[in-house]
Scaffold this active site. Sequence first.
Site, PDB file in Angstrom:
ATOM      1  N   HIS A 167      17.011  37.261  18.615  1.00  0.00           N
ATOM      2  CA  HIS A 167      15.952  37.846  17.768  1.00  0.00           C
ATOM      3  C   HIS A 167      14.627  37.089  17.882  1.00  0.00           C
ATOM      4  O   HIS A 167      13.613  37.568  17.372  1.00  0.00           O
ATOM      5  CB  HIS A 167      16.394  37.886  16.305  1.00  0.00           C
ATOM      6  CG  HIS A 167      17.575  38.771  16.048  1.00  0.00           C
ATOM      7  ND1 HIS A 167      17.585  40.101  16.404  1.00  0.00           N
ATOM      8  CD2 HIS A 167      18.791  38.517  15.505  1.00  0.00           C
ATOM      9  CE1 HIS A 167      18.763  40.628  16.066  1.00  0.00           C
ATOM     10  NE2 HIS A 167      19.523  39.695  15.529  1.00  0.00           N
ATOM     11  N   ASP A 291      29.773  40.146  16.692  1.00  0.00           N
ATOM     12  CA  ASP A 291      29.680  40.653  15.316  1.00  0.00           C
ATOM     13  C   ASP A 291      29.857  42.166  15.224  1.00  0.00           C
ATOM     14  O   ASP A 291      29.818  42.726  14.125  1.00  0.00           O
ATOM     15  CB  ASP A 291      28.371  40.196  14.635  1.00  0.00           C
ATOM     16  CG  ASP A 291      27.147  40.302  15.530  1.00  0.00           C
ATOM     17  OD1 ASP A 291      27.264  40.761  16.681  1.00  0.00           O
ATOM     18  OD2 ASP A 291      26.050  39.910  15.069  1.00  0.00           O
TER      19      ASP A 291
HETATM   20  C1  SP5 Z   1      22.168  36.659  15.730  1.00  0.00           C
HETATM   21  C2  SP5 Z   1      22.474  37.700  14.708  1.00  0.00           C
HETATM   22  O1  SP5 Z   1      23.523  38.322  14.759  1.00  0.00           O
HETATM   23  N1  SP5 Z   1      21.581  37.883  13.721  1.00  0.00           N
HETATM   24  C3  SP5 Z   1      21.788  38.909  12.774  1.00  0.00           C
HETATM   25  C4  SP5 Z   1      21.006  38.677  11.557  1.00  0.00           C
HETATM   26  C5  SP5 Z   1      21.052  39.852  10.661  1.00  0.00           C
HETATM   27  N2  SP5 Z   1      20.592  39.513   9.355  1.00  0.00           N
HETATM   28  C6  SP5 Z   1      20.289  40.648   8.561  1.00  0.00           C
HETATM   29  C7  SP5 Z   1      20.099  40.350   7.124  1.00  0.00           C
HETATM   30  C8  SP5 Z   1      21.198  39.501   6.577  1.00  0.00           C
HETATM   31  C9  SP5 Z   1      21.657  39.954   5.265  1.00  0.00           C
HETATM   32  N3  SP5 Z   1      23.062  39.844   5.187  1.00  0.00           N
HETATM   33  C10 SP5 Z   1      23.544  40.186   3.907  1.00  0.00           C
HETATM   34  C11 SP5 Z   1      25.000  40.430   3.924  1.00  0.00           C
HETATM   35  C12 SP5 Z   1      25.429  40.926   2.584  1.00  0.00           C
HETATM   36  N4  SP5 Z   1      26.775  41.387   2.626  1.00  0.00           N
HETATM   37 ZN    ZN Z   2      24.076  40.056  15.541  1.00  0.00          ZN
END
Ligand code: SP5
Ligand code: ZN
Length: 352
Positions: A167, A291
Site C-alpha cells: 500500500h 488474507d
Molecule cells: C497489507 C494489508 O493487508 N493491509 C490491509 C490494511 C487494511 N486496513 C483496512 C482498515 C482496517 C480496519 N480493520 C478493522 C477490522 C474490524 N473488524
Molecule cells: Zn491485505
Amino acid sequence: MPAVWSESHRLHDPHGEVWVGVTIPPDEVPARGEVIRAALVTAGARIVEPTPHSRGDLTTVHDPDFLDHLASAHGRWVAAGYPNNPGQDQVVPYVFPLPQIFGSLPRRLPVAESARAGWYAMDTTTPVGPGTYAAAVAAADCALTAADMVLAGERAVYAVCRPPGHHAGRDFYGGACFLNNAALAAEQLRRGSAARVGIVDLDAHHGNGTQMLFYERSDVVYASVHIDPDAGWFPHFVGRADETGAGPGQGANRNESLPEGAGDAEWVPAVGRLCAAVAGCDALVVSLGVDGHVDDPESPLRVSAAGYAEAGRRIGALGLPTVFVQEGGYELSTLGGLVVGTLAAFEEEMGP
Ligand code: SP5
Ligand code: ZN
C-alpha cells in the site's frame, strides 16, 4: 527455498490503530513474523539474515524527503509532547492535505507534527512508533537481499517482510505499510539482469502503492487479484478493473476485482489470468498476502488452503526466477501454514 528473515521486525510493535475515529487493537503485529518463522523452521527452510542495503537502494522507489520523514517522525512527535497531551504516543495524523484545500496555491508542508503526518499518511490506521522505521528498513533489506540472491542464481527466495509494503507509494504510507518491499525487489531485479519484471499480487487488498509506482512503465508489469474496492473495501480509491496502465505502461497493469464471498472457484482462475499477464517477463515478484483466506478477519474473500497451493503451482509453472514478498495475513492460527503451503506447491511445480 531460502527465506530471508530479520528479528528487527519486532521493533514495529503498534499497540493500537485508529479506525473510524476509534482506537482498536492492531492486527499487523510482531506475532505474525514469529509464526511465519516457526512454520518455516518446522518445514526445514534455510533461514538467512538480510544484508543491510544503502539509502540509494531505497530511493529507487521512495522520495528522499519521505524517507527522512519516516525516520524522524516519532522522535519529533515525542519532542512535541503528544504522548502527554493529548496522550497519543504513536504518530497518527489528524488532518490531510486534500488537493481541493489548496486550489492553485502552492502545497506547503505544515509545521505541526500531527499535520505533517497527514502529508505522508493515507490513513489513520498505520501508527508510527519508536522502532517502526528501523523495522521497515529491515523488511526492505529482506526484499532487497532476496532479489540479490535470485540475481545470483537462486531460482526462488522468500522475503519474510514485516511490516508489509504494497500500500506504500513513492511518498506516502498507509494500510499497515511503510516501505514498498515488493517494488524495491522489482527495482533491484530490474537493475540486475531482468529487463522486464512481473509482479503478481495475491494479497486480499489491492496493492495501490505498487500499482501507482509502475503505472506508466512497461518494464514492470503489475497484476493483482483482490476484493473489489467498489464493494467498500480498502484501499477504496484505486484497484478497479479498468485501470490498465498509462502512457508507455498502457496494458502493463491488470486488476482482477472479486466480490465479497468469492472463493477458490473465482480466485484461482483470476490468478491464472494474472499469470498470463506476466508470462514472458524475465523475473517475478509475488506479493504474497494470504488474507484472502476464508478465516482471515481483514477480508471477505473465502479462499482455501488448497486454493493458495494451486496459486503456488500456477506461479511455479511460469518457470521464472521469483522473489516472494510477505504482505498481509492476519489470522495467526493459519498464517504460517498458508505461506509454507503456497511456497511448497510452487517448489513442487517449479522443481529443485
Ligand atoms: C497489507 C494489508 O493487508 N493491509 C490491509 C490494511 C487494511 N486496513 C483496512 C482498515 C482496517 C480496519 N480493520 C478493522 C477490522 C474490524 N473488524
Ligand atoms: Zn491485505
